[in-house]
Design a protein around this motif. Structure first.
Motif, short mmCIF file in Angstrom:
data_model
loop_
_atom_site.label_atom_id
_atom_site.label_comp_id
_atom_site.label_asym_id
_atom_site.label_seq_id
_atom_site.Cartn_x
_atom_site.Cartn_y
_atom_site.Cartn_z
N MET A 1 0.83 -1.18 0.00
CA MET A 1 0.00 0.00 0.00
C MET A 1 0.88 1.24 0.00
N ILE A 2 0.52 2.19 -0.80
CA ILE A 2 1.24 3.46 -0.86
C ILE A 2 0.64 4.40 0.18
N THR A 3 1.50 5.00 0.98
CA THR A 3 1.04 5.95 2.00
C THR A 3 1.75 7.28 1.80
N LYS A 4 1.21 8.31 2.43
CA LYS A 4 1.79 9.65 2.28
C LYS A 4 3.16 9.75 2.93
N LYS A 5 3.48 8.86 3.87
CA LYS A 5 4.77 8.90 4.55
C LYS A 5 5.88 8.24 3.75
N MET A 6 5.50 7.48 2.74
CA MET A 6 6.51 6.80 1.91
C MET A 6 7.31 7.82 1.12
N THR A 7 8.56 7.46 0.87
CA THR A 7 9.33 8.29 -0.04
C THR A 7 8.82 8.03 -1.46
N ILE A 8 9.15 8.93 -2.33
CA ILE A 8 8.75 8.76 -3.73
C ILE A 8 9.34 7.46 -4.28
N ALA A 9 10.59 7.18 -3.93
CA ALA A 9 11.24 5.96 -4.41
C ALA A 9 10.52 4.72 -3.90
N GLU A 10 10.12 4.71 -2.64
CA GLU A 10 9.40 3.56 -2.08
C GLU A 10 8.06 3.37 -2.77
N ALA A 11 7.38 4.47 -3.04
CA ALA A 11 6.09 4.39 -3.71
C ALA A 11 6.23 3.82 -5.12
N ILE A 12 7.27 4.25 -5.83
CA ILE A 12 7.49 3.73 -7.18
C ILE A 12 7.83 2.25 -7.15
N LYS A 13 8.63 1.84 -6.18
CA LYS A 13 8.94 0.40 -6.05
C LYS A 13 7.67 -0.39 -5.76
N SER A 14 6.78 0.18 -4.97
CA SER A 14 5.53 -0.49 -4.62
C SER A 14 4.58 -0.58 -5.82
N ASN A 15 4.56 0.49 -6.63
CA ASN A 15 3.67 0.52 -7.79
C ASN A 15 4.26 1.42 -8.87
N PRO A 16 5.01 0.84 -9.81
CA PRO A 16 5.66 1.64 -10.86
C PRO A 16 4.69 2.43 -11.73
N ASP A 17 3.41 2.07 -11.71
CA ASP A 17 2.43 2.79 -12.53
C ASP A 17 2.27 4.24 -12.10
N ILE A 18 2.70 4.60 -10.89
CA ILE A 18 2.53 5.98 -10.44
C ILE A 18 3.53 6.93 -11.09
N ILE A 19 4.49 6.41 -11.81
CA ILE A 19 5.47 7.27 -12.48
C ILE A 19 4.75 8.26 -13.39
N GLN A 20 3.75 7.80 -14.13
CA GLN A 20 3.02 8.69 -15.03
C GLN A 20 2.27 9.76 -14.23
N ILE A 21 1.69 9.38 -13.11
CA ILE A 21 0.97 10.34 -12.26
C ILE A 21 1.93 11.40 -11.74
N LEU A 22 3.11 10.96 -11.30
CA LEU A 22 4.12 11.91 -10.81
C LEU A 22 4.56 12.85 -11.93
N SER A 23 4.77 12.30 -13.10
CA SER A 23 5.18 13.13 -14.24
C SER A 23 4.11 14.16 -14.59
N ASP A 24 2.84 13.71 -14.60
CA ASP A 24 1.74 14.62 -14.93
C ASP A 24 1.65 15.76 -13.92
N ALA A 25 2.03 15.48 -12.66
CA ALA A 25 1.97 16.51 -11.61
C ALA A 25 3.28 17.29 -11.50
#
Length: 94
Positions: A1-25
């Motif tokens: 599960m991705i949480t707000k306390k995770m680092t960006i790197a941890e979140a990407i490792k957990s779910n690489p699909d968020i890369i596009q969301i990060l890029s869009d933002a």
């Protein structure tokens, strides 16, 4: 599960699909991604309701757990070939 306390790197490792969301933002995730998701969202003045995202994530996890239990851990039936044949021959005629 991705949480707000995770680092960006941890979140990407957990779910690489968020890369596009990060890029869009326009959230930078290179150079190690050591900032938390919350810090990155606040820096970009994004109002992200992490509690709602966490609830949704938990709900989907429960659905997948139920699906796994009902399908004997996603095990295909022994007669899968016959099942596919019947689907194609009876249900989905062309």
């Amino acid at each position: 599960m991705i949480t707000k306390k995770m680092t960006i790197a941890e979140a990407i490792k957990s779910n690489p699909d968020i890369i596009q969301i990060l890029s869009d933002a326009n959230i930078d995730y290179c150079c190690g991604g050591h900032r938390s998701l919350l810090e990155a969202a606040e820096e970009k003045n994004l109002d992200v309701d992490f509690s709602e995202l966490e609830k949704e994530h938990e709900h989907v996890g429960e659905l997948l757990k139920t699906l796994s239990e009902k399908t004997d851990n996603y095990t295909a039936p022994d007669d899968i070939h016959n099942h596919i044949f019947l689907e194609n021959s009876v249900l989905f005629l062309r």
